[in-house]
Design a protein around this motif. Structure first.
Motif, PDB file in Angstrom:
ATOM      1  N   ASP A  15       0.830  -1.205   0.000  1.00 42.40           N
ATOM      2  CA  ASP A  15       0.000   0.000   0.000  1.00 42.40           C
ATOM      3  C   ASP A  15       0.867   1.259   0.000  1.00 42.40           C
ATOM      4  O   ASP A  15       0.584   2.237  -0.703  1.00 42.40           O
ATOM      5  CB  ASP A  15      -0.910   0.002   1.236  1.00 42.40           C
ATOM      6  CG  ASP A  15      -2.001  -1.055   1.145  1.00 42.40           C
ATOM      7  OD1 ASP A  15      -2.281  -1.504   0.006  1.00 42.40           O
ATOM      8  OD2 ASP A  15      -2.550  -1.432   2.188  1.00 42.40           O
ATOM      9  N   TRP A  16       1.917   1.225   0.820  1.00 40.52           N
ATOM     10  CA  TRP A  16       2.812   2.398   0.891  1.00 40.52           C
ATOM     11  C   TRP A  16       3.506   2.624  -0.450  1.00 40.52           C
ATOM     12  O   TRP A  16       3.624   3.746  -0.924  1.00 40.52           O
ATOM     13  CB  TRP A  16       3.865   2.153   1.979  1.00 40.52           C
ATOM     14  CG  TRP A  16       4.803   3.327   2.157  1.00 40.52           C
ATOM     15  CD1 TRP A  16       4.624   4.397   2.962  1.00 40.52           C
ATOM     16  CD2 TRP A  16       6.059   3.522   1.482  1.00 40.52           C
ATOM     17  NE1 TRP A  16       5.675   5.263   2.845  1.00 40.52           N
ATOM     18  CE2 TRP A  16       6.570   4.758   1.942  1.00 40.52           C
ATOM     19  CE3 TRP A  16       6.773   2.779   0.547  1.00 40.52           C
ATOM     20  CZ2 TRP A  16       7.786   5.258   1.487  1.00 40.52           C
ATOM     21  CZ3 TRP A  16       7.974   3.277   0.106  1.00 40.52           C
ATOM     22  CH2 TRP A  16       8.469   4.509   0.566  1.00 40.52           C
ATOM     23  N   TRP A  17       3.952   1.503  -1.051  1.00 43.23           N
ATOM     24  CA  TRP A  17       4.645   1.619  -2.340  1.00 43.23           C
ATOM     25  C   TRP A  17       3.708   2.123  -3.439  1.00 43.23           C
ATOM     26  O   TRP A  17       4.115   2.938  -4.278  1.00 43.23           O
ATOM     27  CB  TRP A  17       5.233   0.270  -2.741  1.00 43.23           C
ATOM     28  CG  TRP A  17       6.018   0.357  -4.024  1.00 43.23           C
ATOM     29  CD1 TRP A  17       5.617  -0.043  -5.259  1.00 43.23           C
ATOM     30  CD2 TRP A  17       7.312   0.903  -4.182  1.00 43.23           C
ATOM     31  NE1 TRP A  17       6.582   0.209  -6.188  1.00 43.23           N
ATOM     32  CE2 TRP A  17       7.659   0.799  -5.550  1.00 43.23           C
ATOM     33  CE3 TRP A  17       8.256   1.460  -3.306  1.00 43.23           C
ATOM     34  CZ2 TRP A  17       8.867   1.221  -6.062  1.00 43.23           C
ATOM     35  CZ3 TRP A  17       9.456   1.885  -3.818  1.00 43.23           C
ATOM     36  CH2 TRP A  17       9.756   1.776  -5.177  1.00 43.23           C
ATOM     37  N   ASP A  18       2.458   1.642  -3.401  1.00 43.07           N
ATOM     38  CA  ASP A  18       1.486   2.117  -4.386  1.00 43.07           C
ATOM     39  C   ASP A  18       1.278   3.619  -4.268  1.00 43.07           C
ATOM     40  O   ASP A  18       1.065   4.315  -5.269  1.00 43.07           O
ATOM     41  CB  ASP A  18       0.141   1.390  -4.194  1.00 43.07           C
ATOM     42  CG  ASP A  18       0.213  -0.065  -4.620  1.00 43.07           C
ATOM     43  OD1 ASP A  18       1.135  -0.411  -5.398  1.00 43.07           O
ATOM     44  OD2 ASP A  18      -0.635  -0.855  -4.169  1.00 43.07           O
ATOM     45  N   GLN A  19       1.357   4.118  -3.027  1.00 44.52           N
ATOM     46  CA  GLN A  19       1.110   5.544  -2.799  1.00 44.52           C
ATOM     47  C   GLN A  19       2.351   6.393  -3.068  1.00 44.52           C
ATOM     48  O   GLN A  19       2.262   7.488  -3.645  1.00 44.52           O
ATOM     49  CB  GLN A  19       0.646   5.766  -1.356  1.00 44.52           C
ATOM     50  CG  GLN A  19       0.296   7.222  -1.057  1.00 44.52           C
ATOM     51  CD  GLN A  19      -0.251   7.410   0.347  1.00 44.52           C
ATOM     52  OE1 GLN A  19      -0.386   6.446   1.113  1.00 44.52           O
ATOM     53  NE2 GLN A  19      -0.579   8.643   0.689  1.00 44.52           N
ATOM     54  N   VAL A  25       9.460   7.930  -4.922  1.00 41.80           N
ATOM     55  CA  VAL A  25      10.759   7.400  -4.529  1.00 41.80           C
ATOM     56  C   VAL A  25      11.645   7.185  -5.757  1.00 41.80           C
ATOM     57  O   VAL A  25      12.821   7.575  -5.778  1.00 41.80           O
ATOM     58  CB  VAL A  25      10.600   6.070  -3.763  1.00 41.80           C
ATOM     59  CG1 VAL A  25      11.970   5.404  -3.536  1.00 41.80           C
ATOM     60  CG2 VAL A  25       9.902   6.303  -2.435  1.00 41.80           C
ATOM     61  N   VAL A  26      11.056   6.591  -6.787  1.00 43.62           N
ATOM     62  CA  VAL A  26      11.815   6.351  -8.023  1.00 43.62           C
ATOM     63  C   VAL A  26      12.271   7.671  -8.632  1.00 43.62           C
ATOM     64  O   VAL A  26      13.414   7.831  -9.060  1.00 43.62           O
ATOM     65  CB  VAL A  26      10.954   5.566  -9.033  1.00 43.62           C
ATOM     66  CG1 VAL A  26      11.665   5.495 -10.392  1.00 43.62           C
ATOM     67  CG2 VAL A  26      10.673   4.162  -8.512  1.00 43.62           C
TER      68      VAL A  26
END
Length: 242
Positions: free
Chosen positions: A17-21, A26-27
Motif C-alpha cells: 500500500d505504501w509503495w502504491d502511494q 521514490v523512483v
C-alpha cells in the motif's frame, strides 16, 4: 506459525500500500539524485575537456604571436585568435589570447587589429582583465589621435590598482590636446594615487614638473589652511598659559 504468517502478510500488504502511494515519488527522487551526481561529474569532465582543447589552441596562438613579432604579419595571428574565441569564448585562454594578440599587433603597427582585440576583452572578456584592456585600448586610441574615445574608455576604470595608471594616461591625452591645466591636474592625481614604490610615481612627477608642478591654487589653499591651524594652535597655547 499461522499467527506469524498472518503478521508477515499484514506487513507485506502495508508495504504494498505504501509503495502504491509513494513508489513513483521514490523512483523519481532516486533518478533526480543520480542525474545530479552524473550531471556534476559530466559538467566537470566537459569543463576539463574544454580547457584542455583551449590550452592547445592557446599554445598555437602564442607561437603565432612570436612569429608575428618578427614578421609583422598580423592577419595570421588574428585568424588564430578568432578560431580559439569562436570555439571557447568563455575560457581564460580566450581572454589571454586577445590580450596577447593586441600587444603583438600594436607593436607591429596594426592599430586597427589591436583595437579590435582589446574591445573584445572589454565587452566579453573575463571581468578581472577588463580594466587592463581598457587601459591598453586607451593607449591605442591616444596613438591614433582618438582623444575623446580614450578619455571615455578610461571612465569606468575605478579600481585602486589602476587609478594612478589611468590618471597618468588621462594626463597624456590632455597634454597631447594642449590642455595644460587638465593635464597638470591628471598628473597630480597620478602622483597622489601611485604607491611610494611605484615606478610610475617618478614618471608622473616628472610630467607634473614639466607642466609647472602642482596647481598653484591648490598650494595656496593648503598654505591658507596651514596658517589658520598655526594661528588656532597659538591662540590655544596662549589661553592655556593664562
Amino acid at each position: 506459525m499461522s499467527t506469524y504468517d498472518l503478521e508477515e502478510q499484514e506487513r507485506i500488504a502495508a508495504l504494498k500500500d505504501w509503495w502504491d502511494q509513494w513508489g513513483n515519488w521514490v523512483v523519481a527522487g532516486v533518478i533526480a539524485v543520480l542525474i545530479g551526481v552524473f550531471g556534476t561529474y559530466g559538467y566537470r569532465y566537459f569543463q576539463k575537456s574544454q580547457n584542455e582543447q583551449a590550452e592547445a589552441l592557446f599554445k598555437s596562438v602564442k607561437k603565432t604571436a612570436e612569429e608575428v613579432t618578427a614578421s609583422k604579419e598580423t592577419k595570421k595571428l588574428s585568424e588564430a585568435v578568432n578560431t580559439l574565441v569562436e570555439k571557447f569564448p568563455g575560457t581564460f585562454q580566450a581572454t589571454e589570447s586577445q590580450l596577447m594578440a593586441a600587444k603583438a599587433t600594436f607593436e607591429a603597427g596594426d592599430f586597427a587589429a589591436a583595437k579590435t582585440h582589446l574591445q573584445w576583452v572589454v565587452d566579453k572578456g573575463r571581468e578581472t582583465h577588463r580594466s587592463t584592456a581598457r587601459i591598453r585600448l586607451a593607449m591605442v586610441m591616444l596613438e591614433t589621435k582618438d582623444y575623446e574615445g580614450a578619455l571615455k574608455t578610461l571612465e569606468p576604470v575605478k579600481e585602486d590598482a589602476f587609478a594612478s595608471v589611468a590618471a597618468d594616461l588621462r594626463g597624456d591625452v590632455f597634454a597631447t590636446q594642449g590642455k595644460r591645466e587638465e593635464a597638470r591636474a591628471a598628473y597630480q592625481a597620478a602622483v597622489e594615487k601611485a604607491g611610494d614604490r611605484s615606478a610610475l610615481k617618478s614618471f608622473s612627477q616628472a610630467k607634473l614638473d614639466a607642466f609647472g608642478g602642482p596647481d598653484a591654487a591648490k598650494l595656496a589653499a593648503d598654505k591658507a589652511k596651514a596658517d589658520v591651524k598655526i594661528a588656532a594652535d597659538a591662540k590655544d597655547s596662549k589661553g592655556a598659559t593664562k
